[in-house]
Scaffold this active site. Structure first.
Site, PDB file in Angstrom:
ATOM      1  N   THR A 165     -56.934-100.468 -23.171  1.00  0.00           N
ATOM      2  CA  THR A 165     -57.858-101.443 -22.589  1.00  0.00           C
ATOM      3  C   THR A 165     -57.666-102.828 -23.201  1.00  0.00           C
ATOM      4  O   THR A 165     -57.263-102.951 -24.361  1.00  0.00           O
ATOM      5  CB  THR A 165     -59.307-100.964 -22.840  1.00  0.00           C
ATOM      6  OG1 THR A 165     -60.209-102.004 -22.479  1.00  0.00           O
ATOM      7  CG2 THR A 165     -59.545-100.620 -24.308  1.00  0.00           C
ATOM      8  N   ASP A 166     -58.064-103.861 -22.449  1.00  0.00           N
ATOM      9  CA  ASP A 166     -58.048-105.229 -23.004  1.00  0.00           C
ATOM     10  C   ASP A 166     -59.178-105.432 -24.023  1.00  0.00           C
ATOM     11  O   ASP A 166     -59.183-106.427 -24.751  1.00  0.00           O
ATOM     12  CB  ASP A 166     -58.135-106.274 -21.889  1.00  0.00           C
ATOM     13  CG  ASP A 166     -59.413-106.210 -21.061  1.00  0.00           C
ATOM     14  OD1 ASP A 166     -60.237-105.293 -21.292  1.00  0.00           O
ATOM     15  OD2 ASP A 166     -59.591-107.078 -20.182  1.00  0.00           O
ATOM     16  N   GLU A 167     -60.143-104.487 -24.081  1.00  0.00           N
ATOM     17  CA  GLU A 167     -61.271-104.673 -25.004  1.00  0.00           C
ATOM     18  C   GLU A 167     -60.839-104.626 -26.473  1.00  0.00           C
ATOM     19  O   GLU A 167     -61.580-105.062 -27.347  1.00  0.00           O
ATOM     20  CB  GLU A 167     -62.360-103.630 -24.741  1.00  0.00           C
ATOM     21  CG  GLU A 167     -62.954-103.755 -23.364  1.00  0.00           C
ATOM     22  CD  GLU A 167     -64.378-103.230 -23.251  1.00  0.00           C
ATOM     23  OE1 GLU A 167     -65.010-102.937 -24.277  1.00  0.00           O
ATOM     24  OE2 GLU A 167     -64.848-103.120 -22.109  1.00  0.00           O
ATOM     25  N   TYR A 181     -66.640 -98.194 -28.764  1.00  0.00           N
ATOM     26  CA  TYR A 181     -65.613 -97.819 -27.776  1.00  0.00           C
ATOM     27  C   TYR A 181     -64.311 -98.568 -28.038  1.00  0.00           C
ATOM     28  O   TYR A 181     -63.241 -97.967 -28.176  1.00  0.00           O
ATOM     29  CB  TYR A 181     -66.096 -98.118 -26.345  1.00  0.00           C
ATOM     30  CG  TYR A 181     -64.968 -98.145 -25.333  1.00  0.00           C
ATOM     31  CD1 TYR A 181     -64.317 -96.975 -24.970  1.00  0.00           C
ATOM     32  CD2 TYR A 181     -64.539 -99.353 -24.755  1.00  0.00           C
ATOM     33  CE1 TYR A 181     -63.253 -96.988 -24.062  1.00  0.00           C
ATOM     34  CE2 TYR A 181     -63.491 -99.374 -23.850  1.00  0.00           C
ATOM     35  CZ  TYR A 181     -62.850 -98.192 -23.499  1.00  0.00           C
ATOM     36  OH  TYR A 181     -61.797 -98.221 -22.616  1.00  0.00           O
ATOM     37  N   LYS A 218     -60.567 -97.234 -29.230  1.00  0.00           N
ATOM     38  CA  LYS A 218     -59.338 -97.425 -28.455  1.00  0.00           C
ATOM     39  C   LYS A 218     -58.298 -98.189 -29.290  1.00  0.00           C
ATOM     40  O   LYS A 218     -57.100 -97.897 -29.228  1.00  0.00           O
ATOM     41  CB  LYS A 218     -59.624 -98.173 -27.149  1.00  0.00           C
ATOM     42  CG  LYS A 218     -60.418 -97.379 -26.119  1.00  0.00           C
ATOM     43  CD  LYS A 218     -59.715 -96.149 -25.573  1.00  0.00           C
ATOM     44  CE  LYS A 218     -58.535 -96.459 -24.696  1.00  0.00           C
ATOM     45  NZ  LYS A 218     -58.002 -95.218 -24.033  1.00  0.00           N
TER      46      LYS A 218
HETATM   47  P1  NAD Z   1     -63.466 -92.025 -17.050  1.00  0.00           P
HETATM   48  O1  NAD Z   1     -64.571 -91.987 -18.047  1.00  0.00           O
HETATM   49  O2  NAD Z   1     -63.772 -92.202 -15.615  1.00  0.00           O
HETATM   50  O3  NAD Z   1     -62.604 -90.670 -17.154  1.00  0.00           O
HETATM   51  C1  NAD Z   1     -62.253 -90.093 -18.386  1.00  0.00           C
HETATM   52  C2  NAD Z   1     -61.734 -88.677 -18.111  1.00  0.00           C
HETATM   53  O4  NAD Z   1     -61.341 -88.105 -19.377  1.00  0.00           O
HETATM   54  C3  NAD Z   1     -62.777 -87.740 -17.504  1.00  0.00           C
HETATM   55  O5  NAD Z   1     -62.215 -86.996 -16.448  1.00  0.00           O
HETATM   56  C4  NAD Z   1     -63.169 -86.837 -18.665  1.00  0.00           C
HETATM   57  O6  NAD Z   1     -63.575 -85.545 -18.246  1.00  0.00           O
HETATM   58  C5  NAD Z   1     -61.864 -86.788 -19.468  1.00  0.00           C
HETATM   59  N1  NAD Z   1     -62.082 -86.471 -20.886  1.00  0.00           N
HETATM   60  C6  NAD Z   1     -62.978 -87.056 -21.734  1.00  0.00           C
HETATM   61  N2  NAD Z   1     -62.887 -86.491 -22.949  1.00  0.00           N
HETATM   62  C7  NAD Z   1     -61.888 -85.557 -22.873  1.00  0.00           C
HETATM   63  C8  NAD Z   1     -61.303 -84.660 -23.819  1.00  0.00           C
HETATM   64  N3  NAD Z   1     -61.744 -84.581 -25.096  1.00  0.00           N
HETATM   65  N4  NAD Z   1     -60.285 -83.862 -23.413  1.00  0.00           N
HETATM   66  C9  NAD Z   1     -59.845 -83.909 -22.122  1.00  0.00           C
HETATM   67  N5  NAD Z   1     -60.374 -84.721 -21.188  1.00  0.00           N
HETATM   68  C10 NAD Z   1     -61.375 -85.546 -21.556  1.00  0.00           C
HETATM   69  O7  NAD Z   1     -62.465 -93.125 -17.578  1.00  0.00           O
HETATM   70  P2  NAD Z   1     -61.568 -94.149 -16.735  1.00  0.00           P
HETATM   71  O8  NAD Z   1     -62.388 -95.335 -16.412  1.00  0.00           O
HETATM   72  O9  NAD Z   1     -60.860 -93.415 -15.674  1.00  0.00           O
HETATM   73  O10 NAD Z   1     -60.535 -94.605 -17.867  1.00  0.00           O
HETATM   74  C11 NAD Z   1     -59.341 -93.862 -18.087  1.00  0.00           C
HETATM   75  C12 NAD Z   1     -58.567 -94.487 -19.251  1.00  0.00           C
HETATM   76  O11 NAD Z   1     -58.269 -95.835 -18.939  1.00  0.00           O
HETATM   77  C13 NAD Z   1     -59.357 -94.514 -20.556  1.00  0.00           C
HETATM   78  O12 NAD Z   1     -58.452 -94.235 -21.600  1.00  0.00           O
HETATM   79  C14 NAD Z   1     -59.870 -95.942 -20.653  1.00  0.00           C
HETATM   80  O13 NAD Z   1     -60.015 -96.333 -22.000  1.00  0.00           O
HETATM   81  C15 NAD Z   1     -58.757 -96.700 -19.971  1.00  0.00           C
HETATM   82  N6  NAD Z   1     -59.157 -97.958 -19.310  1.00  0.00           N
HETATM   83  C16 NAD Z   1     -60.198 -97.977 -18.420  1.00  0.00           C
HETATM   84  C17 NAD Z   1     -60.518 -99.170 -17.767  1.00  0.00           C
HETATM   85  C18 NAD Z   1     -61.635 -99.251 -16.756  1.00  0.00           C
HETATM   86  O14 NAD Z   1     -61.987-100.353 -16.313  1.00  0.00           O
HETATM   87  N7  NAD Z   1     -62.239 -98.143 -16.339  1.00  0.00           N
HETATM   88  C19 NAD Z   1     -59.786-100.327 -18.040  1.00  0.00           C
HETATM   89  C20 NAD Z   1     -58.740-100.263 -18.968  1.00  0.00           C
HETATM   90  C21 NAD Z   1     -58.418 -99.070 -19.585  1.00  0.00           C
HETATM   91  O1  DAU Z   2     -62.156-104.275 -19.948  1.00  0.00           O
HETATM   92  C1  DAU Z   2     -61.810-102.943 -19.717  1.00  0.00           C
HETATM   93  C2  DAU Z   2     -63.021-102.047 -19.892  1.00  0.00           C
HETATM   94  O2  DAU Z   2     -63.845-102.263 -18.754  1.00  0.00           O
HETATM   95  C3  DAU Z   2     -62.662-100.574 -20.019  1.00  0.00           C
HETATM   96  O3  DAU Z   2     -61.899-100.382 -21.179  1.00  0.00           O
HETATM   97  C4  DAU Z   2     -63.923 -99.713 -20.060  1.00  0.00           C
HETATM   98  O4  DAU Z   2     -63.588 -98.343 -20.097  1.00  0.00           O
HETATM   99  C5  DAU Z   2     -64.741-100.010 -18.816  1.00  0.00           C
HETATM  100  O5  DAU Z   2     -65.952 -99.273 -18.853  1.00  0.00           O
HETATM  101  C6  DAU Z   2     -65.027-101.497 -18.709  1.00  0.00           C
HETATM  102  O6  DAU Z   2     -65.909-101.908 -19.774  1.00  0.00           O
HETATM  103  P1  DAU Z   2     -67.119-102.930 -19.514  1.00  0.00           P
HETATM  104  O7  DAU Z   2     -68.111-102.763 -20.595  1.00  0.00           O
HETATM  105  O8  DAU Z   2     -66.597-104.305 -19.258  1.00  0.00           O
HETATM  106  O9  DAU Z   2     -67.664-102.339 -18.118  1.00  0.00           O
HETATM  107  P2  DAU Z   2     -69.143-102.157 -17.558  1.00  0.00           P
HETATM  108  O10 DAU Z   2     -69.007-101.837 -16.102  1.00  0.00           O
HETATM  109  O11 DAU Z   2     -69.959-101.228 -18.387  1.00  0.00           O
HETATM  110  O12 DAU Z   2     -69.760-103.609 -17.688  1.00  0.00           O
HETATM  111  C7  DAU Z   2     -69.157-104.733 -17.051  1.00  0.00           C
HETATM  112  C8  DAU Z   2     -69.960-105.947 -17.416  1.00  0.00           C
HETATM  113  O13 DAU Z   2     -71.244-105.859 -16.773  1.00  0.00           O
HETATM  114  C9  DAU Z   2     -70.261-106.063 -18.904  1.00  0.00           C
HETATM  115  O14 DAU Z   2     -70.235-107.442 -19.277  1.00  0.00           O
HETATM  116  C10 DAU Z   2     -71.675-105.514 -19.044  1.00  0.00           C
HETATM  117  C11 DAU Z   2     -72.317-105.870 -17.727  1.00  0.00           C
HETATM  118  N1  DAU Z   2     -73.344-104.942 -17.227  1.00  0.00           N
HETATM  119  C12 DAU Z   2     -73.034-103.622 -17.140  1.00  0.00           C
HETATM  120  C13 DAU Z   2     -73.951-102.717 -16.660  1.00  0.00           C
HETATM  121  C14 DAU Z   2     -73.614-101.230 -16.586  1.00  0.00           C
HETATM  122  C15 DAU Z   2     -74.573-105.418 -16.793  1.00  0.00           C
HETATM  123  O15 DAU Z   2     -74.851-106.637 -16.844  1.00  0.00           O
HETATM  124  N2  DAU Z   2     -75.478-104.528 -16.307  1.00  0.00           N
HETATM  125  C16 DAU Z   2     -75.225-103.191 -16.239  1.00  0.00           C
HETATM  126  O16 DAU Z   2     -76.125-102.407 -15.811  1.00  0.00           O
END
Ligand code: NAD
Ligand code: DAU
Length: 357
Positions: free
Chosen positions: A136-138, A161, A165
Site C-alpha cells: 500500500t501507499d500508506e 495497519y 504493512k
Molecule cells: P480485503 O480486506 O478485502 O481482503 C483481504 C482478504 O485476505 C480476505 O479475503 C481475508 O479473508 C483474507 N485474509 C485475511 N487474513 C488472512 C489470513 N491470516 N490468512 C489467509 N487469508 C486471510 O483486502 P483488499 O482491500 O482486497 O486488499 C488486498 C491487499 O491489497 C492487502 O494486502 C492490502 O494491504 C493491499 N492494498 C489494498 C488497497 C485498497 O485500497 N483496498 C490499496 C493498496 C493495497
Molecule cells: O491508500 C491505500 C489504502 O486505502 C489501503 O492500503 C487500505 O487497505 C484501504 O482500506 C484504504 O485505506 P483508507 O483508510 O484510505 O480507506 P478508507 O475507505 O477506510 O477511508 C478513505 C478515507 O475516507 C480516509 O481518509 C478516511 C475517510 N473516511 C472513511 C470512512 C470509512 C471517512 O471520512 N468516513 C468513513 O466512514
C-alpha cells in the site's frame, strides 16, 4: 509451454477476487486461492469463475506454516501473489493484534514456506519463480502538498495497519537481499469498485445513502486520497508479475487526487441520477452528510507518482474517476443479492453451504 500456476493469498477479498476473475477470464493461468475467510473474505465475489477447472480454493490461514508448506508443495506454483491481509485502518486502531498476526507474522510464515520450496527448484523453474508482495501507499505516511510518493520516498507509517504493512515490505526486501529470493513489491493507492466491503468509504457511503442513513465524514473531509479503479490495479499486478524486474518496487496509482468531501459529494450527484426515488424524508442525498470525530492519526494526503510502472512496464489506468465511480455505483444498485448477504451477514452462511471444508 504449460500455463502458469499462481498461488494467490487473500483471493476472496476485494482486490484478490477481482484479480482472480481477471486471471481466469483473461489469461490461461491456473489459480490457487488460499484464504482464511475472515469477515472480509466473500466467496460470492468469485461465483462467476468458481466452476472453472483452472480455479482451486483452499481455506487456510497464512500464519499456519505447515499448511503453507503443504499447499505450496502440492500445487508447485510458478509464482505467489500475496494479498492476504487485515486491510481496514479503523479496525487496526480499535484492535491491532490481528494486523500484527496476519500482516507481519503471516507474511514471514509465507515467505519461509515459499523460500524453502524455491530452494528445492532447479533450472528454468527456479529462475522464473516470483514472490509478488501486494502493498500500500500508506507505508509512506502523510504527504506534504506539491509532492508525490515515489519508490524512493522514505517509510513513515502512521497507523497500526500501515506500520504492519511497512514491516511486511521490509521482510520481503530482506529475503531478497539476504537469500536472493526473487521478489517484486507493488505499493498501490486507494482502490474502489465492485465487491468492496462496505466498511470502506465509497461502498459505505453508497449503501448508507440508498438506505437514507447518515454519511459520516471524518473531521472536515479535506483529507486527500488518490483513487484507482480496482480492475486497473489488477491489470497492473499481472503486468508487474509478468514483466517486472526482480527486487524492484513499483508504485501504482490513478492520478485521481480527491478530498473525501469531493468523493462523497460526487457519489451523491451520481445517486441523484441513478436512484432518484429516495428513501422517505430525504430531499437530497447530500443532506445526509454528517461530520463526525476524526480518525486518530489520520493521514491528510496520499498521492502516487506512477511514472516508473508506466515508463518501464507500459501500464497506465484505463478508467477515469468519473467513469469508474459511475460503474461502481451502478454495480451496487444492480447487485442486491451480494449487498443483502453482506449487510445481513448471510454471505458467511453462503460460504458454509457452497464450500465443503
Ligand atoms: P480485503 O480486506 O478485502 O481482503 C483481504 C482478504 O485476505 C480476505 O479475503 C481475508 O479473508 C483474507 N485474509 C485475511 N487474513 C488472512 C489470513 N491470516 N490468512 C489467509 N487469508 C486471510 O483486502 P483488499 O482491500 O482486497 O486488499 C488486498 C491487499 O491489497 C492487502 O494486502 C492490502 O494491504 C493491499 N492494498 C489494498 C488497497 C485498497 O485500497 N483496498 C490499496 C493498496 C493495497
Ligand atoms: O491508500 C491505500 C489504502 O486505502 C489501503 O492500503 C487500505 O487497505 C484501504 O482500506 C484504504 O485505506 P483508507 O483508510 O484510505 O480507506 P478508507 O475507505 O477506510 O477511508 C478513505 C478515507 O475516507 C480516509 O481518509 C478516511 C475517510 N473516511 C472513511 C470512512 C470509512 C471517512 O471520512 N468516513 C468513513 O466512514
Amino acid at each position: 509451454m504449460t500455463a502458469k500456476t499462481l498461488f494467490i493469498t487473500g483471493g476472496a477479498g476485494f482486490i484478490g477476487s477481482a484479480l482472480i476473475r481477471y486471471l481466469i477470464t483473461e489469461t490461461p493461468c491456473r489459480v490457487v486461492n488460499v484464504d482464511k475467510l475472515t469477515y472480509a473474505g466473500n466467496l460470492e465475489s468469485l461465483a462467476s469463475v468458481a466452476d472453472s477447472e483452472r480455479y482451486h480454493f483452499e481455506r487456510e490461514d497464512i500464519c499456519d506454516a505447515a499448511a503453507m508448506t503443504r499447499l505450496i508443495a502440492h500445487y508447485r506454483p510458478d509464482a505467489i501473489m500475496h494479498l492476504a491481509a487485515e486491510s481496514h485502518v479503523d479496525r487496526s486502531i480499535s484492535g491491532p493484534a490481528a494486523f500484527i498476526d496476519t500482516n507481519i507474522n503471516g507474511t514471514f510464515t509465507l515467505l519461509e514456506a515459499a523460500r524453502q520450496y524455491w530452494d528445492g527448484l532447479a533450472g528454468e523453474r527456479k529462475a522464473a519463480f516470483r514472490f509478488h508482495h501486494i502493498s500500500t501507499d500508506e507505508v509512506y505516511g502523510d504527504l506534504e502538498p506539491g509532492l508525490l510518493f515515489t519508490e524512493e520516498t522514505p517509510y513513515a507509517p502512521s497507523s497500526p495497519y500501515s506500520a504492519s504493512k511497512a514491516a511486511s515490505d521490509h521482510l520481503v526486501r530482506a529475503w531478497q537481499r539476504t537469500y536472493d529470493f526473487p521478489i517484486l513489491i507493488t505499493n498501490c493507492s486507494n482502490n474502489y469498485g465492485p465487491n468492496h466491503f462496505p466498511e470502506k468509504l465509497i461502498p459505505l457511503m453508497i449503501l448508507n445513502a440508498l438506505a437514507g442513513k447518515a454519511l459520516p465524514i471524518y473531521g472536515d473531509g479535506q483529507q486527500i486520497r488518490d483513487w484507482l479503479y480496482v480492475d486497473d490495479h489488477v491489470r497492473a499486478l499481472y503486468c508487474v508479475l509478468s514483466t517486472g524486474k526482480i527486487g524492484e518496487t513499483y508504485n501504482i496509482g490513478g492520478h485521481n487526487e480527491k478530498t473525501n468531501l469531493e468523493v462523497v459529494t460526487t457519489l451523491c450527484q451520481i445517486l441523484e441520477q441513478l436512484a432518484p426515488d429516495k428513501p422517505a424524508g430525504v430531499a437530497n442525498y447530500v443532506d445526509l452528510i454528517t461530520y463526525v470525530t476524526d480518525r486518530p492519526g489520520h493521514d491528510l494526503r496520499y498521492a502516487i507518482d506512477a511514472s516508473k510502472i508506466q515508463r518501464e512496464l507500459g501500464w497506465q489506468p484505463v478508467e477515469t474517476f468519473d467513469s469508474g465511480l459511475l460503474k461502481t455505483v451502478e454495480w451496487y444498485i444492480n447487485n442486491d443479492a451480494w449487498i443483502e448477504n453482506v449487510s445481513s451477514g448471510a454471505y458467511q452462511q453462503w460460504m458454509e453451504t457452497h464450500y465443503d471444508d
